[in-house]
Design a protein around this motif. Structure first.
Motif, PDB file in Angstrom:
ATOM      1  N   PHE A  97       0.903  -1.372   0.040  1.00  0.00           N
ATOM      2  CA  PHE A  97      -0.009   0.038  -0.100  1.00  0.00           C
ATOM      3  C   PHE A  97       0.977   1.170   0.043  1.00  0.00           C
ATOM      4  CE2 PHE A  97      -2.874  -3.198   1.587  1.00  0.00           C
ATOM      5  CZ  PHE A  97      -4.250  -2.815   0.859  1.00  0.00           C
ATOM      6  N   THR A  98       0.631   1.898  -1.001  1.00  0.00           N
ATOM      7  CA  THR A  98       1.285   3.287  -0.957  1.00  0.00           C
ATOM      8  C   THR A  98       0.210   4.653  -0.743  1.00  0.00           C
ATOM      9  OG1 THR A  98       1.244   3.513  -3.491  1.00  0.00           O
ATOM     10  CG2 THR A  98       3.004   2.129  -2.462  1.00  0.00           C
ATOM     11  N   GLY A  99       1.020   5.846  -0.601  1.00  0.00           N
ATOM     12  CA  GLY A  99       0.200   6.962  -0.601  1.00  0.00           C
ATOM     13  C   GLY A  99       0.088   7.390   0.937  1.00  0.00           C
ATOM     14  N   LEU A 100      -0.465   8.763   0.993  1.00  0.00           N
ATOM     15  CA  LEU A 100      -0.312   9.274   2.376  1.00  0.00           C
ATOM     16  C   LEU A 100      -1.099   8.385   3.431  1.00  0.00           C
ATOM     17  CD1 LEU A 100      -1.252  12.853   1.223  1.00  0.00           C
ATOM     18  CD2 LEU A 100       0.940  11.959   1.584  1.00  0.00           C
ATOM     19  N   VAL A 140      13.030  -2.087 -12.864  1.00  0.00           N
ATOM     20  CA  VAL A 140      12.934  -2.762 -11.649  1.00  0.00           C
ATOM     21  C   VAL A 140      14.156  -3.290 -11.138  1.00  0.00           C
ATOM     22  CG1 VAL A 140      11.686  -4.807 -10.328  1.00  0.00           C
ATOM     23  CG2 VAL A 140      10.505  -3.073 -11.722  1.00  0.00           C
ATOM     24  N   LEU A 141      14.772  -4.046 -12.033  1.00  0.00           N
ATOM     25  CA  LEU A 141      16.179  -4.789 -11.549  1.00  0.00           C
ATOM     26  C   LEU A 141      17.152  -3.671 -11.347  1.00  0.00           C
ATOM     27  CD1 LEU A 141      16.152  -7.868 -14.252  1.00  0.00           C
ATOM     28  CD2 LEU A 141      15.534  -7.773 -12.024  1.00  0.00           C
ATOM     29  N   ALA A 142      17.204  -2.583 -12.113  1.00  0.00           N
ATOM     30  CA  ALA A 142      18.073  -1.482 -11.679  1.00  0.00           C
ATOM     31  C   ALA A 142      17.755  -1.132 -10.378  1.00  0.00           C
ATOM     32  CB  ALA A 142      17.918  -0.556 -12.703  1.00  0.00           C
ATOM     33  N   GLU A 143      16.641  -0.780 -10.086  1.00  0.00           N
ATOM     34  CA  GLU A 143      16.090  -0.065  -8.954  1.00  0.00           C
ATOM     35  C   GLU A 143      16.652  -1.279  -7.612  1.00  0.00           C
ATOM     36  OE1 GLU A 143      14.668   2.781  -5.962  1.00  0.00           O
ATOM     37  OE2 GLU A 143      15.639   2.654  -7.837  1.00  0.00           O
ATOM     38  N   LEU A 144      16.329  -2.255  -7.860  1.00  0.00           N
ATOM     39  CA  LEU A 144      16.623  -3.696  -6.784  1.00  0.00           C
ATOM     40  C   LEU A 144      18.011  -3.393  -6.468  1.00  0.00           C
ATOM     41  CD1 LEU A 144      14.116  -6.325  -7.970  1.00  0.00           C
ATOM     42  CD2 LEU A 144      13.971  -5.019  -5.987  1.00  0.00           C
ATOM     43  N   GLU A 172       2.360  -6.827 -14.840  1.00  0.00           N
ATOM     44  CA  GLU A 172       1.168  -6.837 -15.644  1.00  0.00           C
ATOM     45  C   GLU A 172       0.165  -5.979 -14.885  1.00  0.00           C
ATOM     46  OE1 GLU A 172       1.467 -11.544 -16.745  1.00  0.00           O
ATOM     47  OE2 GLU A 172       0.591 -11.305 -14.629  1.00  0.00           O
ATOM     48  N   GLY A 173      -0.088  -4.811 -15.619  1.00  0.00           N
ATOM     49  CA  GLY A 173      -0.912  -3.941 -15.017  1.00  0.00           C
ATOM     50  C   GLY A 173      -0.476  -2.875 -14.212  1.00  0.00           C
ATOM     51  N   ILE A 174       0.714  -2.828 -13.786  1.00  0.00           N
ATOM     52  CA  ILE A 174       1.283  -1.995 -12.962  1.00  0.00           C
ATOM     53  C   ILE A 174       2.117  -1.049 -13.346  1.00  0.00           C
ATOM     54  CG2 ILE A 174       2.296  -1.797 -10.520  1.00  0.00           C
ATOM     55  CD1 ILE A 174      -0.168  -2.973 -10.137  1.00  0.00           C
ATOM     56  N   PRO A 175       2.027   0.115 -13.582  1.00  0.00           N
ATOM     57  CA  PRO A 175       2.866   1.150 -13.929  1.00  0.00           C
ATOM     58  C   PRO A 175       4.248   1.017 -13.343  1.00  0.00           C
ATOM     59  CG  PRO A 175       0.680   2.282 -14.005  1.00  0.00           C
ATOM     60  CD  PRO A 175       0.725   1.028 -13.153  1.00  0.00           C
ATOM     61  N   ILE A 176       5.328   1.381 -14.137  1.00  0.00           N
ATOM     62  CA  ILE A 176       6.445   1.542 -13.690  1.00  0.00           C
ATOM     63  C   ILE A 176       6.950   2.121 -12.299  1.00  0.00           C
ATOM     64  CG2 ILE A 176       7.486   2.835 -15.211  1.00  0.00           C
ATOM     65  CD1 ILE A 176       9.247   0.002 -13.292  1.00  0.00           C
ATOM     66  N   ALA A 177       6.130   3.521 -12.470  1.00  0.00           N
ATOM     67  CA  ALA A 177       6.500   4.520 -11.348  1.00  0.00           C
ATOM     68  C   ALA A 177       5.880   4.029 -10.284  1.00  0.00           C
ATOM     69  CB  ALA A 177       5.952   5.923 -11.894  1.00  0.00           C
ATOM     70  N   GLU A 178       4.661   3.324 -10.123  1.00  0.00           N
ATOM     71  CA  GLU A 178       3.953   2.855  -9.057  1.00  0.00           C
ATOM     72  C   GLU A 178       4.888   1.541  -8.340  1.00  0.00           C
ATOM     73  OE1 GLU A 178      -0.097   2.125  -9.971  1.00  0.00           O
ATOM     74  OE2 GLU A 178      -0.481   3.891 -10.844  1.00  0.00           O
ATOM     75  N   ALA A 179       5.116   0.817  -9.317  1.00  0.00           N
ATOM     76  CA  ALA A 179       5.922  -0.246  -8.645  1.00  0.00           C
ATOM     77  C   ALA A 179       7.567   0.072  -8.241  1.00  0.00           C
ATOM     78  CB  ALA A 179       6.423  -1.222 -10.028  1.00  0.00           C
ATOM     79  N   LEU A 180       8.087   1.073  -8.592  1.00  0.00           N
ATOM     80  CA  LEU A 180       9.346   1.459  -8.006  1.00  0.00           C
ATOM     81  C   LEU A 180       8.853   2.048  -6.641  1.00  0.00           C
ATOM     82  CD1 LEU A 180      10.993   3.157 -11.274  1.00  0.00           C
ATOM     83  CD2 LEU A 180      11.512   0.962 -10.133  1.00  0.00           C
ATOM     84  N   GLU A 181       7.864   2.979  -6.379  1.00  0.00           N
ATOM     85  CA  GLU A 181       7.396   3.214  -5.090  1.00  0.00           C
ATOM     86  C   GLU A 181       7.182   2.185  -4.395  1.00  0.00           C
ATOM     87  OE1 GLU A 181       6.554   6.014  -2.094  1.00  0.00           O
ATOM     88  OE2 GLU A 181       7.954   5.878  -3.903  1.00  0.00           O
ATOM     89  N   ALA A 182       6.446   1.086  -5.024  1.00  0.00           N
ATOM     90  CA  ALA A 182       5.982   0.086  -4.017  1.00  0.00           C
ATOM     91  C   ALA A 182       7.449  -0.618  -3.453  1.00  0.00           C
ATOM     92  CB  ALA A 182       5.288  -0.789  -4.627  1.00  0.00           C
ATOM     93  N   ILE A 183       8.308  -0.963  -4.162  1.00  0.00           N
ATOM     94  CA  ILE A 183       9.520  -1.485  -3.860  1.00  0.00           C
ATOM     95  C   ILE A 183      10.183  -0.586  -2.860  1.00  0.00           C
ATOM     96  CG2 ILE A 183      11.895  -1.891  -4.679  1.00  0.00           C
ATOM     97  CD1 ILE A 183      10.446  -2.676  -7.396  1.00  0.00           C
ATOM     98  N   ARG A 184      10.224   0.730  -2.969  1.00  0.00           N
ATOM     99  CA  ARG A 184      10.866   1.235  -1.980  1.00  0.00           C
ATOM    100  C   ARG A 184      10.207   1.246  -0.672  1.00  0.00           C
ATOM    101  NH1 ARG A 184      12.221   4.505  -6.766  1.00  0.00           N
ATOM    102  NH2 ARG A 184      10.142   5.817  -6.669  1.00  0.00           N
ATOM    103  N   GLY A 220      -4.239  10.370  -4.391  1.00  0.00           N
ATOM    104  CA  GLY A 220      -2.688  10.269  -3.653  1.00  0.00           C
ATOM    105  C   GLY A 220      -2.897   9.556  -2.322  1.00  0.00           C
ATOM    106  N   LEU A 221      -4.031   9.139  -1.770  1.00  0.00           N
ATOM    107  CA  LEU A 221      -4.017   8.754  -0.492  1.00  0.00           C
ATOM    108  C   LEU A 221      -3.570   7.329  -0.217  1.00  0.00           C
ATOM    109  CD1 LEU A 221      -7.394  10.474   0.601  1.00  0.00           C
ATOM    110  CD2 LEU A 221      -5.208  10.973   1.558  1.00  0.00           C
ATOM    111  N   LEU A 222      -4.258   6.581  -1.088  1.00  0.00           N
ATOM    112  CA  LEU A 222      -3.930   4.884  -1.086  1.00  0.00           C
ATOM    113  C   LEU A 222      -4.065   4.409  -2.194  1.00  0.00           C
ATOM    114  CD1 LEU A 222      -3.478   3.036   1.321  1.00  0.00           C
ATOM    115  CD2 LEU A 222      -5.881   2.387   1.323  1.00  0.00           C
ATOM    116  N   GLN A 223      -3.174   3.549  -2.622  1.00  0.00           N
ATOM    117  CA  GLN A 223      -3.230   2.751  -3.678  1.00  0.00           C
ATOM    118  C   GLN A 223      -2.563   1.115  -3.119  1.00  0.00           C
ATOM    119  OE1 GLN A 223      -0.907   5.171  -6.861  1.00  0.00           O
ATOM    120  NE2 GLN A 223      -2.308   4.068  -8.265  1.00  0.00           N
ATOM    121  N   ARG A 224      -3.166   0.226  -3.821  1.00  0.00           N
ATOM    122  CA  ARG A 224      -2.709  -1.313  -3.970  1.00  0.00           C
ATOM    123  C   ARG A 224      -1.748  -1.771  -4.711  1.00  0.00           C
ATOM    124  NH1 ARG A 224      -7.130  -5.685  -3.615  1.00  0.00           N
ATOM    125  NH2 ARG A 224      -7.255  -5.061  -5.773  1.00  0.00           N
ATOM    126  N   ILE A 225      -0.448  -1.958  -4.526  1.00  0.00           N
ATOM    127  CA  ILE A 225       0.234  -2.249  -5.618  1.00  0.00           C
ATOM    128  C   ILE A 225       0.896  -3.654  -5.521  1.00  0.00           C
ATOM    129  CG2 ILE A 225       2.276  -1.186  -7.198  1.00  0.00           C
ATOM    130  CD1 ILE A 225       0.204   0.756  -6.951  1.00  0.00           C
TER     131      ILE A 225
END
Length: 333
Positions: A217-220, A311-315, A256-268, A246-251
């Motif tokens: 879960f990401t967001g404020l 994603v692999l670069a961020e990891l 599949e279906g997850i934009p890269i910006a959202e995935a990178l934030e979820a990883i962090r 921007g309050l809440l997203q489930r990532i």
């Protein structure tokens, strides 16, 4: 209460603190990549026992080579149409090196014996009577062992469809790891299990390791993510409003279906929350355009691979190292 009269929405028992796996300090933070290696079918149509084409498996060696070049082993979760197709076996067998392994993924609608009615509820194998679920697990396990010479020790229920007997059945058959839980998701409205209250940390269920598919879960408002997300689901377009503001997203961690910006934030966020094993997943038919809603054409396929590059670069930047399932099971003790 009999197995047949169980209400929809099986809710697995929450792990006690003592059940959480204490990873060795030198294990660090790791990630695994699961590939659901399966038949192709139209995701918008009812399930059919006749869907047994596995042509997209031809793209798997190329994908494996790309991950291997990055030092990433794959957990190839193989279902019955793949495990019983001679060409698919010949393509996959050479890939089971360098930490890549063959696990089991059970799609009950295409896995014998076919003693049950074909229905949406029965597409969650854990809803079947114990003897029927056991027979399907045995058939799939034996098919994979015959195809690749080794019995699988990792399992995933298709549609995440575990039930009250699943873990005992797996343990009896020598399985060591399950990855059927999807935190933050509730399939009860379809007759499936409810994982909405689960977290991302690996834990033990008896002799089994449960490695949930990582969902962040990401967001404020992520601090109250699980409860707020469930509550928003009861309001028309409530979850969409949370995401737009921007309050809440489930990532979930998938291309599949997850934009890269959202995935990178979820990883962090996951790394910051102390998740020691990040669990990524995708379906093998997405490796060939036209087989899933996520990869419809060559442009989508290019986006799929660009997602993985980022994603692999961020990891790597975060010091999160790849891990094969055998190494992970050994580290769990």
């Amino acid at each position: 209460m009999t197995r047949e009269s169980l209400p929809a929405g099986f809710r697995p028992r929450q792990p006690a603190p003592a059940d959480l796996i204490a990873w060795p300090a030198d294990f660090g933070t790791r990630f695994v990549v699961f590939v659901d290696v399966e038949e192709e079918f139209d995701w918008a149509r009812p399930l059919s026992r006749d869907n047994r084409s596995v042509e997209a498996v031809a793209a798997l060696p190329g994908a494996h080579a790309r991950f291997a070049a990055a030092g990433v082993p794959l957990a190839l979760m193989i279902d019955d149409p793949v495990a019983t197709d001679a060409r698919a076996i010949d393509l996959i067998a050479p890939l089971l090196t360098g930490g890549s392994v063959a696990g089991a993924q059970l799609h009950p609608w295409v896995t014998p014996p076919f003693d049950e009615e074909l229905s949406p509820r029965n597409s969650f194998v854990g809803n079947l009577p114990r003897d029927q679920e056991a027979a399907k697990i045995d058939a799939l396990t034996d098919a994979i062992a015959a195809a690749f010479g080794t019995r699988p020790t990792a399992y995933r229920a298709g549609r995440y469809g575990i039930g009250p007997a699943t873990f005992e059945l797996l343990a009896e058959r020598g399985y060591r790891l399950d990855s059927s839980m999807r935190p933050g998701f509730d399939y009860a409205h379809e007759g499936g299990p409810d994982f909405s209250a689960f977290g991302n940390h690996a834990f033990r269920i008896g002799s089994l390791i449960e490695l949930p598919s990582t969902t962040v879960f990401t967001g404020l408002a992520r601090g109250v993510g699980k409860g707020l997300y469930r509550a928003a689901g009861r309001v028309p377009k409530g979850r969409g409003l949370l995401a737009r503001t921007g309050l809440l997203q489930r990532i979930p961690l998938t291309p599949e279906g997850i934009p890269i910006a959202e995935a990178l934030e979820a990883i962090r966020v996951a790394v910051g929350e102390g998740v020691r094993v990040l669990n990524f997943a995708f379906h093998s038919p997405s490796l060939t355009p036209g087989h899933t809603p996520y990869v419809r054409d060559d442009g989508d396929l290019a986006t799929f691979w660009a997602w993985w590059d980022r994603v692999l670069a961020e990891l790597d930047r975060l010091g999160v190292r790849p891990c094969g399932l055998a190494e992970l099971i050994d580290a769990a003790g």
